[in-house]
Design a protein around this motif. Structure first.
Motif, PDB file in Angstrom:
ATOM      1  N   LEU A 156      21.219  21.930  15.464  1.00 34.59           N
ATOM      2  CA  LEU A 156      20.385  21.340  16.510  1.00 34.59           C
ATOM      3  C   LEU A 156      19.566  22.028  16.932  1.00 34.59           C
ATOM      4  CD1 LEU A 156      20.285  18.511  18.169  1.00 34.59           C
ATOM      5  CD2 LEU A 156      21.576  19.560  19.532  1.00 34.59           C
ATOM      6  N   VAL A 157      19.641  23.138  17.516  1.00 37.61           N
ATOM      7  CA  VAL A 157      18.885  24.096  18.310  1.00 37.61           C
ATOM      8  C   VAL A 157      18.127  24.946  17.193  1.00 37.61           C
ATOM      9  CG1 VAL A 157      18.405  26.209  19.638  1.00 37.61           C
ATOM     10  CG2 VAL A 157      20.125  24.644  20.345  1.00 37.61           C
ATOM     11  N   PRO A 158      18.290  25.179  15.975  1.00 32.27           N
ATOM     12  CA  PRO A 158      17.424  25.730  15.217  1.00 32.27           C
ATOM     13  C   PRO A 158      16.296  24.756  14.540  1.00 32.27           C
ATOM     14  CG  PRO A 158      19.657  26.598  14.683  1.00 32.27           C
ATOM     15  CD  PRO A 158      19.632  25.593  15.665  1.00 32.27           C
ATOM     16  N   ALA A 159      16.756  23.541  14.545  1.00 32.28           N
ATOM     17  CA  ALA A 159      15.741  22.453  14.379  1.00 32.28           C
ATOM     18  C   ALA A 159      14.788  22.430  15.317  1.00 32.28           C
ATOM     19  CB  ALA A 159      16.308  21.230  14.008  1.00 32.28           C
ATOM     20  N   LEU A 160      15.081  22.718  16.486  1.00 26.76           N
ATOM     21  CA  LEU A 160      14.066  22.648  17.412  1.00 26.76           C
ATOM     22  C   LEU A 160      13.258  23.901  17.545  1.00 26.76           C
ATOM     23  CD1 LEU A 160      15.973  21.402  20.562  1.00 26.76           C
ATOM     24  CD2 LEU A 160      13.780  20.280  19.613  1.00 26.76           C
ATOM     25  N   VAL A 162      13.150  26.511  15.076  1.00 24.12           N
ATOM     26  CA  VAL A 162      12.346  26.762  13.978  1.00 24.12           C
ATOM     27  C   VAL A 162      11.652  25.760  13.292  1.00 24.12           C
ATOM     28  CG1 VAL A 162      12.893  27.895  11.711  1.00 24.12           C
ATOM     29  CG2 VAL A 162      14.296  28.670  13.795  1.00 24.12           C
ATOM     30  N   ASP A 163      12.288  24.631  12.996  1.00 21.72           N
ATOM     31  CA  ASP A 163      11.464  23.685  12.333  1.00 21.72           C
ATOM     32  C   ASP A 163      10.449  23.075  13.215  1.00 21.72           C
ATOM     33  OD1 ASP A 163      13.597  24.332  10.496  1.00 21.72           O
ATOM     34  OD2 ASP A 163      14.709  22.579  10.282  1.00 21.72           O
ATOM     35  N   ARG A 164      10.691  23.075  14.467  1.00 17.63           N
ATOM     36  CA  ARG A 164       9.706  22.621  15.452  1.00 17.63           C
ATOM     37  C   ARG A 164       9.643  21.070  15.335  1.00 17.63           C
ATOM     38  NH1 ARG A 164       9.092  26.667  18.298  1.00 17.63           N
ATOM     39  NH2 ARG A 164       7.098  25.638  19.315  1.00 17.63           N
ATOM     40  N   VAL A 165      10.980  20.407  15.189  1.00 21.00           N
ATOM     41  CA  VAL A 165      10.975  18.963  15.293  1.00 21.00           C
ATOM     42  C   VAL A 165      11.064  18.848  16.497  1.00 21.00           C
ATOM     43  CG1 VAL A 165      12.185  18.922  13.002  1.00 21.00           C
ATOM     44  CG2 VAL A 165      13.573  19.058  15.058  1.00 21.00           C
ATOM     45  N   SER A 166      10.888  17.370  17.102  1.00 20.13           N
ATOM     46  CA  SER A 166      10.891  16.862  18.402  1.00 20.13           C
ATOM     47  C   SER A 166      12.378  16.751  18.626  1.00 20.13           C
ATOM     48  CB  SER A 166      10.088  15.508  18.445  1.00 20.13           C
ATOM     49  OG  SER A 166      11.006  14.465  17.768  1.00 20.13           O
ATOM     50  N   ALA A 167      12.595  16.550  19.945  1.00 15.98           N
ATOM     51  CA  ALA A 167      13.810  16.518  20.426  1.00 15.98           C
ATOM     52  C   ALA A 167      14.654  15.268  20.085  1.00 15.98           C
ATOM     53  CB  ALA A 167      13.884  16.441  21.897  1.00 15.98           C
ATOM     54  N   PRO A 168      14.137  14.074  19.884  1.00 18.52           N
ATOM     55  CA  PRO A 168      14.688  12.913  19.431  1.00 18.52           C
ATOM     56  C   PRO A 168      15.167  13.166  17.896  1.00 18.52           C
ATOM     57  CG  PRO A 168      12.973  12.269  20.528  1.00 18.52           C
ATOM     58  CD  PRO A 168      12.800  13.796  20.370  1.00 18.52           C
ATOM     59  N   ARG A 169      14.191  13.971  17.078  1.00 20.57           N
ATOM     60  CA  ARG A 169      14.756  14.084  15.788  1.00 20.57           C
ATOM     61  C   ARG A 169      15.676  15.324  15.458  1.00 20.57           C
ATOM     62  NH1 ARG A 169       9.583  15.280  12.209  1.00 20.57           N
ATOM     63  NH2 ARG A 169      11.290  15.382  10.580  1.00 20.57           N
ATOM     64  N   LEU A 171      18.677  16.025  16.553  1.00 24.63           N
ATOM     65  CA  LEU A 171      20.132  15.516  15.925  1.00 24.63           C
ATOM     66  C   LEU A 171      20.195  15.040  14.755  1.00 24.63           C
ATOM     67  CD1 LEU A 171      23.025  15.474  16.917  1.00 24.63           C
ATOM     68  CD2 LEU A 171      22.575  13.438  18.249  1.00 24.63           C
ATOM     69  N   PRO A 172      19.473  14.068  14.181  1.00 23.77           N
ATOM     70  CA  PRO A 172      19.510  13.531  12.748  1.00 23.77           C
ATOM     71  C   PRO A 172      19.182  14.756  11.986  1.00 23.77           C
ATOM     72  CG  PRO A 172      18.507  11.978  14.093  1.00 23.77           C
ATOM     73  CD  PRO A 172      18.592  13.396  14.959  1.00 23.77           C
ATOM     74  N   ARG A 173      18.325  15.768  12.496  1.00 24.27           N
ATOM     75  CA  ARG A 173      18.137  16.827  11.363  1.00 24.27           C
ATOM     76  C   ARG A 173      19.174  17.592  11.134  1.00 24.27           C
ATOM     77  NH1 ARG A 173      15.151  19.266   7.181  1.00 24.27           N
ATOM     78  NH2 ARG A 173      14.586  21.401   7.770  1.00 24.27           N
ATOM     79  N   ALA A 174      19.839  17.994  12.239  1.00 22.96           N
ATOM     80  CA  ALA A 174      20.966  18.807  12.203  1.00 22.96           C
ATOM     81  C   ALA A 174      22.027  18.201  11.465  1.00 22.96           C
ATOM     82  CB  ALA A 174      21.620  19.308  13.522  1.00 22.96           C
ATOM     83  N   ALA A 175      22.381  17.039  11.662  1.00 22.46           N
ATOM     84  CA  ALA A 175      23.593  16.448  10.987  1.00 22.46           C
ATOM     85  C   ALA A 175      23.195  16.256   9.560  1.00 22.46           C
ATOM     86  CB  ALA A 175      23.692  14.911  11.510  1.00 22.46           C
ATOM     87  N   ALA A 176      21.953  15.971   9.392  1.00 27.87           N
ATOM     88  CA  ALA A 176      21.453  15.960   7.698  1.00 27.87           C
ATOM     89  C   ALA A 176      21.666  17.026   6.877  1.00 27.87           C
ATOM     90  CB  ALA A 176      20.022  15.426   7.574  1.00 27.87           C
ATOM     91  N   LEU A 177      21.370  18.118   7.495  1.00 32.78           N
ATOM     92  CA  LEU A 177      21.557  19.544   6.974  1.00 32.78           C
ATOM     93  C   LEU A 177      23.035  19.778   6.798  1.00 32.78           C
ATOM     94  CD1 LEU A 177      18.875  21.783   8.467  1.00 32.78           C
ATOM     95  CD2 LEU A 177      18.805  20.858   6.065  1.00 32.78           C
ATOM     96  N   ALA A 178      23.835  19.444   7.786  1.00 34.46           N
ATOM     97  CA  ALA A 178      25.055  19.720   7.807  1.00 34.46           C
ATOM     98  C   ALA A 178      26.219  19.051   6.704  1.00 34.46           C
ATOM     99  CB  ALA A 178      25.732  19.383   9.014  1.00 34.46           C
ATOM    100  N   VAL A 179      25.666  17.940   6.252  1.00 33.45           N
ATOM    101  CA  VAL A 179      26.346  17.321   5.236  1.00 33.45           C
ATOM    102  C   VAL A 179      25.787  17.499   3.972  1.00 33.45           C
ATOM    103  CG1 VAL A 179      26.951  15.517   7.028  1.00 33.45           C
ATOM    104  CG2 VAL A 179      24.918  14.973   5.480  1.00 33.45           C
TER     105      VAL A 179
END
Length: 280
Positions: A156-160, A162-169, A171-179
């Motif tokens: 979640l936080v690395p997506a914010l 490092v990846d510079r995604v927005s806060a709403p994105r 959580l989905p970004r973290a979950a997608a990478l995790a699975v």
């Protein structure tokens, strides 16, 4: 070269599980001056927050184990503890992710760089931390759902940051990478937590019982001593888990998105945030 030799904090290639755990420890050693004091403050606050719940549940030091007849209170204690752990790891994930981003580019982030507020996304991190806490509290109340929640939230936080995604994105970004890849990242995060949990219990229990055996404190000091010992142990374990989240996020991107290839092909002079955010 950042990937020349086994001592690199974060080599630019997919890593084995053992190498990931080693990378997390190396990152923690590199940034201990920042992460450990920050974690210590949060860990002390956590122990003070959990103390009334422990007393209500009848749990005693050193391991705060279940007391018969207080199952409901003890279950609530476990759920709140899971939520506070998740929030602390989330907050520590911000500086850990910044340091991991620098390590990926072959440099060690200096303390002033890790602490610099510009570009740190602290606002989004602080906004999402209570969301993480609420999710983990709810998941822990349902028992086995905790494993799913913890596995999905590591990036979640690395997506914010490092990846510079927005806060709403995030959580989905973290979950997608995790699975991805058979939930490899999520399972490794659970493995890291289990390893540190066993180490925390062993160190804290051994320290409290050892001090008691040496008669270094009276029985009335058992609770304060246990609180301090647990805070001390967690002040190392929590940043270690945050570092694991950071390096695991980077490695998953290299493994599934070709981040290492994108970095090697980037034109000279490309700004560092752009390099790390490539291929989202």
């Amino acid at each position: 070269m950042p990937d020349a030799g086994p001592i690199a904090v974060l080599p630019r290639r997919p890593l084995t599980v053992g190498e990931l755990l080693d990378s997390a420890v190396l990152l923690l050693r590199e940034q201990a001056r920042i992460l450990v004091p920050f974690a210590a403050v949060l860990a002390v606050g956590e122990q003070l927050l959990l103390l009334p719940l422990r007393l209500t549940a009848g749990a005693g030091p050193p391991i705060w184990w279940f007391a018969s007849g207080q199952f409901a209170s003890y279950w609530l204690l476990l759920a709140v503890g899971a939520a506070t752990e998740a929030v602390i790891i989330t907050l520590l994930g911000n500086p850990a992710a910044r340091a991991a981003g620098a390590a990926l580019l072959g440099s060690a982030a200096r303390p002033r760089e890790v602490l610099r507020p510009a570009g740190a996304r602290w606002g989004s991190t602080l906004l999402l931390a209570p969301v993480v806490g609420a999710l983990m509290l709810t998941a822990a109340l349902f028992g086995p759902a905790w494993f799913v929640g913890f596995a999905l939230l590591g990036g979640l936080v690395p997506a914010l940051v490092v990846d510079r995604v927005s806060a709403p994105r995030a959580l989905p970004r973290a979950a997608a990478l995790a699975v991805r890849g058979g939930a490899r990242a999520g399972l490794i995060r659970l493995l890291g937590y289990l390893g540190w949990w066993v180490l925390r219990v062993g160190l804290a229990t051994g320290a409290v019982l050892g001090l008691n055996r040496l008669d270094l404190f009276d029985a009335g000091w058992a609770v304060p001593v246990a609180l301090l010992v647990w805070a001390g142990v967690n002040s190392v374990a929590y940043p270690a888990l945050a570092c694991l989240d950071a390096v695991l996020h980077m490695e998953t991107r290299m493994r599934t998105e070709g981040l290492d290839i994108l970095l090697s092909r980037a034109p000279a002079g490309t700004p560092e945030p752009v390099l790390r955010a490539a291929g989202r």
